[in-house]
Design an enzyme around this catalytic site. Structure first.
Site, PDB file in Angstrom:
ATOM      1  N   GLY A  12      73.768 -67.464  62.180  1.00 41.23           N
ATOM      2  CA  GLY A  12      72.947 -67.417  63.181  1.00 41.23           C
ATOM      3  C   GLY A  12      74.057 -67.391  64.950  1.00 41.23           C
ATOM      4  N   ARG A  91      65.045 -59.948  55.903  1.00 39.63           N
ATOM      5  CA  ARG A  91      63.077 -59.917  55.037  1.00 39.63           C
ATOM      6  C   ARG A  91      62.693 -58.891  55.968  1.00 39.63           C
ATOM      7  NH1 ARG A  91      63.648 -61.801  51.057  1.00 39.63           N
ATOM      8  NH2 ARG A  91      61.586 -61.715  50.570  1.00 39.63           N
ATOM      9  N   LEU A  93      60.094 -57.389  57.206  1.00 36.24           N
ATOM     10  CA  LEU A  93      58.743 -57.451  57.250  1.00 36.24           C
ATOM     11  C   LEU A  93      57.280 -56.290  57.868  1.00 36.24           C
ATOM     12  CD1 LEU A  93      60.188 -59.446  61.187  1.00 36.24           C
ATOM     13  CD2 LEU A  93      58.921 -60.596  58.312  1.00 36.24           C
ATOM     14  N   ASN A 107      65.477 -56.566  67.352  1.00 37.95           N
ATOM     15  CA  ASN A 107      66.438 -56.833  66.000  1.00 37.95           C
ATOM     16  C   ASN A 107      67.664 -56.110  66.449  1.00 37.95           C
ATOM     17  OD1 ASN A 107      67.143 -57.249  64.308  1.00 37.95           O
ATOM     18  ND2 ASN A 107      66.546 -54.519  63.322  1.00 37.95           N
ATOM     19  N   HIS A 109      70.851 -54.882  65.172  1.00 38.57           N
ATOM     20  CA  HIS A 109      71.447 -53.605  64.062  1.00 38.57           C
ATOM     21  C   HIS A 109      72.510 -53.388  63.733  1.00 38.57           C
ATOM     22  CE1 HIS A 109      70.867 -51.830  60.007  1.00 38.57           C
ATOM     23  NE2 HIS A 109      71.603 -50.923  60.677  1.00 38.57           N
ATOM     24  N   ASP A 145      64.886 -50.157  60.299  1.00 39.37           N
ATOM     25  CA  ASP A 145      65.777 -49.995  61.112  1.00 39.37           C
ATOM     26  C   ASP A 145      65.473 -48.611  61.972  1.00 39.37           C
ATOM     27  OD1 ASP A 145      66.582 -52.638  60.751  1.00 39.37           O
ATOM     28  OD2 ASP A 145      67.570 -51.084  59.253  1.00 39.37           O
TER      29      ASP A 145
HETATM   30  C1  GRF Z   1      74.496 -59.247  62.390  1.00 37.71           C
HETATM   31  O1  GRF Z   1      75.651 -58.567  61.791  1.00 37.71           O
HETATM   32  C2  GRF Z   1      73.442 -58.716  62.566  1.00 37.71           C
HETATM   33  O2  GRF Z   1      73.563 -56.830  63.256  1.00 37.71           O
HETATM   34  C3  GRF Z   1      73.247 -58.505  60.908  1.00 37.71           C
HETATM   35  O3  GRF Z   1      73.379 -59.576  60.452  1.00 37.71           O
HETATM   36  C4  GRF Z   1      74.109 -60.207  60.958  1.00 37.71           C
HETATM   37  C5  GRF Z   1      74.246 -61.029  61.363  1.00 37.71           C
HETATM   38  O4  GRF Z   1      74.932 -62.020  61.576  1.00 37.71           O
HETATM   39  N1  GRF Z   1      71.851 -58.117  61.271  1.00 37.71           N
HETATM   40  P1  GRF Z   1      74.755 -63.605  62.422  1.00 37.71           P
HETATM   41  O5  GRF Z   1      73.457 -64.619  61.941  1.00 37.71           O
HETATM   42  O6  GRF Z   1      73.987 -63.030  63.802  1.00 37.71           O
HETATM   43  O7  GRF Z   1      75.920 -63.887  62.931  1.00 37.71           O
END
Ligand code: GRF
Length: 220
Positions: A12, A91, A93, A107, A109, A145
Protein backbone atom coordinates in the site's frame (compact mmCIF):
# COMPACT_ATOMS: atom_id res chain seq x y z
CA UNK A 1 -14.94 17.08 -3.12
CA UNK A 2 -14.20 13.98 -5.18
CA UNK A 3 -14.81 10.82 -3.17
CA UNK A 4 -12.13 8.17 -3.71
CA UNK A 5 -12.11 4.48 -2.79
CA UNK A 6 -8.70 2.78 -3.04
CA UNK A 7 -8.32 -0.97 -3.64
CA UNK A 8 -5.13 -2.67 -2.47
CA UNK A 9 -3.70 -6.17 -2.04
CA UNK A 10 -0.53 -5.62 -0.03
CA UNK A 11 2.00 -3.02 1.07
CA UNK A 12 0.00 0.00 0.00
CA UNK A 13 2.78 2.52 -0.62
CA UNK A 14 0.86 4.08 -3.52
CA UNK A 15 -2.18 4.27 -1.27
CA UNK A 16 -0.03 5.99 1.35
CA UNK A 17 1.21 8.53 -1.22
CA UNK A 18 -2.41 9.34 -2.09
CA UNK A 19 -3.37 9.66 1.56
CA UNK A 20 -0.42 11.97 2.16
CA UNK A 21 -1.36 14.13 -0.83
CA UNK A 22 -4.95 14.27 0.33
CA UNK A 23 -4.00 15.11 3.93
CA UNK A 24 -1.69 17.89 2.78
CA UNK A 25 -4.51 19.52 0.85
CA UNK A 26 -2.75 18.87 -2.47
CA UNK A 27 -5.69 16.80 -3.72
CA UNK A 28 -9.21 18.18 -4.10
CA UNK A 29 -10.29 14.66 -3.14
CA UNK A 30 -11.18 12.71 -0.03
CA UNK A 31 -10.09 9.11 0.41
CA UNK A 32 -13.28 7.70 1.88
CA UNK A 33 -12.25 4.03 2.12
CA UNK A 34 -9.51 1.51 1.46
CA UNK A 35 -10.64 -2.00 0.57
CA UNK A 36 -8.40 -5.05 0.23
CA UNK A 37 -8.94 -8.52 -1.18
CA UNK A 38 -6.69 -9.96 1.53
CA UNK A 39 -7.24 -9.54 5.26
CA UNK A 40 -3.46 -9.43 5.83
CA UNK A 41 -2.83 -6.57 3.39
CA UNK A 42 -0.32 -4.38 5.19
CA UNK A 43 -1.78 -1.19 3.77
CA UNK A 44 -5.00 -1.72 5.73
CA UNK A 45 -3.11 -0.94 8.94
CA UNK A 46 -1.65 2.23 7.44
CA UNK A 47 -5.09 3.39 6.31
CA UNK A 48 -6.75 2.57 9.63
CA UNK A 49 -4.00 4.39 11.53
CA UNK A 50 -4.85 7.49 9.50
CA UNK A 51 -8.51 7.17 10.37
CA UNK A 52 -9.66 5.97 6.95
CA UNK A 53 -12.46 3.40 6.77
CA UNK A 54 -11.17 0.00 5.73
CA UNK A 55 -12.82 -3.15 4.42
CA UNK A 56 -11.91 -6.61 3.21
CA UNK A 57 -13.55 -8.66 0.49
CA UNK A 58 -11.54 -11.87 0.61
CA UNK A 59 -11.40 -13.36 -2.88
CA UNK A 60 -10.72 -16.81 -1.42
CA UNK A 61 -14.27 -16.98 -0.06
CA UNK A 62 -15.80 -16.90 -3.55
CA UNK A 63 -15.95 -19.87 -5.90
CA UNK A 64 -16.47 -17.74 -9.01
CA UNK A 65 -14.74 -14.54 -10.06
CA UNK A 66 -18.10 -12.92 -10.88
CA UNK A 67 -19.28 -13.47 -7.29
CA UNK A 68 -16.17 -11.83 -5.93
CA UNK A 69 -16.54 -8.93 -8.35
CA UNK A 70 -20.18 -8.40 -7.29
CA UNK A 71 -19.32 -8.46 -3.59
CA UNK A 72 -16.43 -6.08 -4.16
CA UNK A 73 -18.60 -3.70 -6.19
CA UNK A 74 -21.23 -3.72 -3.44
CA UNK A 75 -18.59 -2.97 -0.79
CA UNK A 76 -17.31 -0.08 -2.89
CA UNK A 77 -20.76 1.38 -3.62
CA UNK A 78 -21.42 1.76 0.12
CA UNK A 79 -18.97 4.67 -0.01
CA UNK A 80 -20.54 6.27 -3.12
CA UNK A 81 -17.18 7.02 -4.77
CA UNK A 82 -16.63 9.28 -7.75
CA UNK A 83 -13.37 7.48 -8.43
CA UNK A 84 -12.06 3.98 -7.72
CA UNK A 85 -8.27 3.70 -7.60
CA UNK A 86 -6.45 0.39 -8.01
CA UNK A 87 -3.19 0.68 -6.10
CA UNK A 88 -1.34 -2.62 -6.20
CA UNK A 89 -4.62 -4.50 -6.44
CA UNK A 90 -3.61 -7.93 -7.66
CA UNK A 91 -6.91 -9.38 -8.92
CA UNK A 92 -8.15 -9.25 -12.47
CA UNK A 93 -11.56 -7.59 -12.56
CA UNK A 94 -14.21 -8.89 -14.95
CA UNK A 95 -15.93 -6.99 -17.75
CA UNK A 96 -19.12 -6.38 -15.73
CA UNK A 97 -17.17 -4.78 -12.89
CA UNK A 98 -15.18 -2.64 -15.30
CA UNK A 99 -18.37 -1.52 -17.08
CA UNK A 100 -20.01 -0.64 -13.78
CA UNK A 101 -17.20 1.76 -12.92
CA UNK A 102 -16.49 2.84 -16.48
CA UNK A 103 -14.68 6.19 -16.64
CA UNK A 104 -14.07 6.29 -12.90
CA UNK A 105 -11.71 3.33 -12.46
CA UNK A 106 -7.95 3.88 -12.75
CA UNK A 107 -4.86 1.74 -12.23
CA UNK A 108 -1.13 2.16 -11.84
CA UNK A 109 1.14 -0.26 -13.66
CA UNK A 110 4.92 -0.51 -13.17
CA UNK A 111 5.96 -0.22 -16.81
CA UNK A 112 5.67 2.15 -19.72
CA UNK A 113 2.56 0.61 -21.22
CA UNK A 114 1.96 -0.87 -23.71
CA UNK A 115 5.35 -2.43 -22.94
CA UNK A 116 5.32 -5.18 -20.33
CA UNK A 117 1.68 -5.64 -19.36
CA UNK A 118 1.12 -8.28 -16.67
CA UNK A 119 3.51 -9.40 -13.95
CA UNK A 120 7.28 -9.17 -13.26
CA UNK A 121 7.69 -6.01 -15.29
CA UNK A 122 11.09 -5.02 -13.86
CA UNK A 123 12.56 -8.49 -14.38
CA UNK A 124 11.30 -8.48 -17.96
CA UNK A 125 12.62 -4.98 -18.64
CA UNK A 126 16.06 -6.05 -17.44
CA UNK A 127 15.93 -9.25 -19.49
CA UNK A 128 15.04 -7.26 -22.63
CA UNK A 129 17.88 -4.82 -22.03
CA UNK A 130 15.70 -1.73 -22.45
CA UNK A 131 17.32 1.56 -21.43
CA UNK A 132 14.11 3.30 -20.43
CA UNK A 133 11.51 1.89 -18.09
CA UNK A 134 8.85 3.49 -15.92
CA UNK A 135 5.24 3.49 -14.84
CA UNK A 136 1.82 4.36 -16.18
CA UNK A 137 -1.51 5.49 -14.75
CA UNK A 138 -4.40 4.57 -17.01
CA UNK A 139 -8.15 4.20 -17.11
CA UNK A 140 -9.14 0.56 -16.68
CA UNK A 141 -10.83 -1.24 -19.54
CA UNK A 142 -11.75 -4.91 -19.87
CA UNK A 143 -8.44 -5.36 -21.71
CA UNK A 144 -5.84 -5.99 -18.98
CA UNK A 145 -3.25 -3.18 -18.63
CA UNK A 146 -4.38 -1.54 -21.88
CA UNK A 147 -6.71 1.34 -20.99
CA UNK A 148 -6.24 4.97 -22.04
CA UNK A 149 -3.03 6.42 -20.59
CA UNK A 150 -3.34 9.39 -18.22
CA UNK A 151 0.29 9.96 -17.24
CA UNK A 152 3.62 8.16 -17.47
CA UNK A 153 7.00 8.59 -15.81
CA UNK A 154 10.19 7.32 -17.38
CA UNK A 155 13.31 6.23 -15.51
CA UNK A 156 16.66 5.09 -16.86
CA UNK A 157 17.78 1.49 -16.58
CA UNK A 158 21.33 1.74 -15.30
CA UNK A 159 24.23 -0.66 -15.62
CA UNK A 160 24.35 -2.72 -12.46
CA UNK A 161 20.61 -2.53 -11.86
CA UNK A 162 18.90 -5.52 -10.40
CA UNK A 163 15.16 -6.04 -10.03
CA UNK A 164 15.02 -4.38 -6.60
CA UNK A 165 17.01 -1.30 -7.60
CA UNK A 166 14.94 -0.78 -10.71
CA UNK A 167 11.67 -1.39 -8.85
CA UNK A 168 12.62 1.22 -6.24
CA UNK A 169 13.46 3.80 -8.92
CA UNK A 170 10.13 3.18 -10.63
CA UNK A 171 8.18 3.17 -7.35
CA UNK A 172 9.49 6.62 -6.43
CA UNK A 173 7.94 7.91 -9.66
CA UNK A 174 4.70 5.99 -9.06
CA UNK A 175 4.34 8.06 -5.90
CA UNK A 176 4.61 11.21 -8.03
CA UNK A 177 2.31 10.36 -10.92
CA UNK A 178 -0.56 8.70 -9.05
CA UNK A 179 -1.42 11.76 -6.94
CA UNK A 180 -1.04 13.87 -10.09
CA UNK A 181 -3.49 11.69 -12.03
CA UNK A 182 -6.03 11.73 -9.18
CA UNK A 183 -5.66 15.52 -8.94
CA UNK A 184 -6.43 15.92 -12.66
CA UNK A 185 -9.42 13.59 -12.35
CA UNK A 186 -10.74 15.49 -9.33
CA UNK A 187 -10.29 18.78 -11.17
CA UNK A 188 -12.39 17.39 -14.03
CA UNK A 189 -9.54 17.85 -16.49
CA UNK A 190 -9.48 14.35 -18.02
CA UNK A 191 -11.50 13.51 -21.13
CA UNK A 192 -11.28 10.25 -23.03
CA UNK A 193 -11.67 10.63 -26.77
CA UNK A 194 -11.13 7.82 -29.28
CA UNK A 195 -9.23 5.76 -26.72
CA UNK A 196 -6.91 8.60 -25.76
CA UNK A 197 -6.89 10.82 -22.72
CA UNK A 198 -7.04 14.54 -23.37
CA UNK A 199 -5.83 16.72 -20.54
CA UNK A 200 -7.86 19.90 -20.54
CA UNK A 201 -5.85 23.15 -20.41
CA UNK A 202 -2.76 21.35 -21.67
CA UNK A 203 -3.32 21.06 -25.43
CA UNK A 204 0.32 20.20 -26.03
CA UNK A 205 0.15 17.36 -23.53
CA UNK A 206 2.49 19.20 -21.14
CA UNK A 207 2.86 17.38 -17.89
CA UNK A 208 1.67 13.95 -18.96
CA UNK A 209 5.20 12.54 -19.15
CA UNK A 210 7.63 12.84 -16.30
CA UNK A 211 11.23 12.03 -17.19
CA UNK A 212 13.56 12.73 -14.28
CA UNK A 213 17.29 12.78 -14.82
CA UNK A 214 19.15 9.67 -13.73
CA UNK A 215 20.91 9.98 -10.42
CA UNK A 216 23.80 10.44 -10.73
CA UNK A 217 23.36 11.99 -14.17
CA UNK A 218 25.84 10.36 -16.55
CA UNK A 219 27.83 12.57 -18.91
CA UNK A 220 25.44 13.53 -21.73
C1 GRF B 1 3.29 -1.09 -7.52
O1 GRF B 1 4.51 -1.22 -8.17
C2 GRF B 1 2.17 -1.00 -8.51
O2 GRF B 1 2.51 -0.32 -9.68
C3 GRF B 1 1.91 -2.45 -8.82
O3 GRF B 1 2.07 -3.11 -7.60
C4 GRF B 1 2.93 -2.36 -6.76
C5 GRF B 1 2.15 -2.08 -5.52
O4 GRF B 1 2.92 -1.41 -4.56
N1 GRF B 1 0.63 -2.62 -9.45
P1 GRF B 1 2.23 -0.73 -3.32
O5 GRF B 1 1.30 -1.77 -2.70
O6 GRF B 1 1.47 0.46 -3.79
O7 GRF B 1 3.35 -0.38 -2.40
Amino acid sequence: MTRVVILISGRGSNMASLLAASDSGALPAKIVAVIANRPDAQGLLTAAARGVATGVVDHRLFAEREQFDSALAAAIEVFAPDLVVLAGFMRILGADFVRRFDGRLINIHPSLLPAFPGLHTHRRALAEGVRIHGCTVHFVTADLDHGPVIIQAAVPVLDGDDEDLLAARVLAQEHVIYPQAVRWFAEGRLRVHAGRVLLESAPDGAGVLIAPLPDPCPPC
